[in-house]
Design an enzyme around this catalytic site. Structure first.
Site, PDB file in Angstrom:
ATOM      1  N   GLY A  76      25.900  76.018  45.241  1.00  0.00           N
ATOM      2  CA  GLY A  76      26.939  76.643  46.069  1.00  0.00           C
ATOM      3  C   GLY A  76      27.805  77.600  45.279  1.00  0.00           C
ATOM      4  CG  LEU A  79      33.343  74.712  43.449  1.00  0.00           C
ATOM      5  CD1 LEU A  79      33.334  73.189  43.590  1.00  0.00           C
ATOM      6  CD2 LEU A  79      33.967  75.360  44.681  1.00  0.00           C
ATOM      7  CG  HIS A 102      28.978  86.674  56.165  1.00  0.00           C
ATOM      8  ND1 HIS A 102      30.158  86.814  56.859  1.00  0.00           N
ATOM      9  CD2 HIS A 102      28.890  85.346  55.844  1.00  0.00           C
ATOM     10  CE1 HIS A 102      30.753  85.632  56.951  1.00  0.00           C
ATOM     11  NE2 HIS A 102      30.016  84.734  56.341  1.00  0.00           N
ATOM     12  CG  ASP A 157      31.119  78.777  53.352  1.00  0.00           C
ATOM     13  OD1 ASP A 157      30.035  78.470  52.813  1.00  0.00           O
ATOM     14  OD2 ASP A 157      32.198  78.790  52.731  1.00  0.00           O
TER      15      ASP A 157
END
Ligand code: LHQ
Length: 275
Positions: A76, A79, A102, A157
């Site tokens: 992901g 962070l 996106h 998301d």
């Protein structure tokens, strides 16, 4: 590594955080930050968008495989990198940050040929959802899928809110999002989250065989199939049937259609060129 040039288009291979390999019409894009399980930093987000858009322009590419280096597909958002941007006080709203992801999702969706996620090890957070945005998924039996967002108080998301309920149904989608438990590869195969799950020892060979089979298929028809099926998720029966006719008109014009019919009549295997 220098810049290699494809037959028709320039194929850039000198990315900082991606490895690019093209063989037999299959373009393999490997996210390459194994020390953080291929977490996305700013550069890797931008590079993946660039590489996918370049693949869409290159007609020599007939199937794209997206995978991760080392023991994971991806963990992901990085962070640490994200916290550092915030600490600098110059951070954009997260909705602005997400637009960079996106671009990746639209590039996969709009790619006029199949995009396969090859998932080994963990796929967490937005990496999991980018795997779900791909057209199909092959998992190694050591894979695990984690909608990790709830673990840090966020919503899914990277298109997870769109793809998850469509792939596994609303109840399972909400359970994956809310509990954020690891979903094993076997469970992912059972619920339709992945197309197939293969033993780790056979994973590379299985991905290669699957991707090369797609890369030797009627590529233009595959692109039209994506358009038909993705559009039908959003439309009524009449709209889908009208589109079906338009796309079949287009498919009928392809060399591969003519070759497929000729091969059938001559009782031989079709030799599709992707045209
Ligand atoms: C990492 C990461 C990571 C940095 C492992 N970052 N280093 C969008 C917009 C805005 C904000 C935030 O997010 C998003 C979208 C998202 O993707 S949100 C979700 C972000 N991802 C996560 O919350 C997952 C965080 N990672 C984990 O929970 C675990 O690392 C998993 C379950 C993925 C894997 O666990 P293990 O197999 O036990 O590996 P590990 O935790 O030991 O990780 C190995 C190394 O990778 C470790 O570094 P170290 O220096 O200790 O070896 C981790 O710190 C690093 N790493 N994920 N996302």
């Amino acid at each position: 590594m220098g810049i290699a040039y494809g037959m028709k288009n320039m194929l850039q291979t000198d990315y900082q955080y991606l490895l690019i390999h093209e063989e037999n019409g299959v373009l393999t894009i490997t996210m390459n930050r194994p020390e953080v399980l291929n977490a996305f930093n700013e550069e890797m987000i931008a590079e993946l968008g660039d590489a996918l858009e370049a693949a869409a322009r290159d007609e020599a590419v007939r199937c794209v495989v997206l995978t991760g280096a080392g023991r994971a597909f991806g963990s992901g958002q990085d962070l640490g990198a994200f916290a550092a941007i915030h600490a600098s006080g110059e951070a954009p709203k997260v909705s602005e940050h997400l637009k960079k992801y996106h671009r990746i999702i639209f590039a996969i969706h709009n790619m006029p040929r199949p995009v396969i996620a090859a998932v080994r090890g963990v796929a967490a957070g937005i990496s999991c959802n980018i795997a779900l945005a791909c057209d199909m998924r092959i998992a190694s039996d050591d894979a695990r899928f984690i909608e990790a967002f709830a673990r840090i108080g966020l919503v899914p998301d990277g298109g997870g809110g769109y793809t998850l309920p469509r792939l596994v149904g609303l109840g399972r989608a909400l359970e994956m999002a809310m509990l954020a438990d690891d979903v094993t590869a076997a469970e992912a195969e059972r619920i339709g989250l992945v197309n197939r799950c293969v033993p780790a020892a056979q994973f590379d060979a299985a991905v290669k065989a699957f991707a090369e089979r797609l890369a030797s298929g009627p590529t233009r028809a595959y692109g039209l199939m994506k358009q038909l099926m993705y559009t039908s998720l959003e439309s009524d029966l009449q709209t889908s049937l009208t589109l079906e006719g338009e796309l079949q008109d287009a498919a009928l014009q392809t060399e591969d259609h003519r070759e497929g019919v000729a091969a059938f009549l001559q009782k031989r295997k079709a030799n599709y060129t992707g045209r």
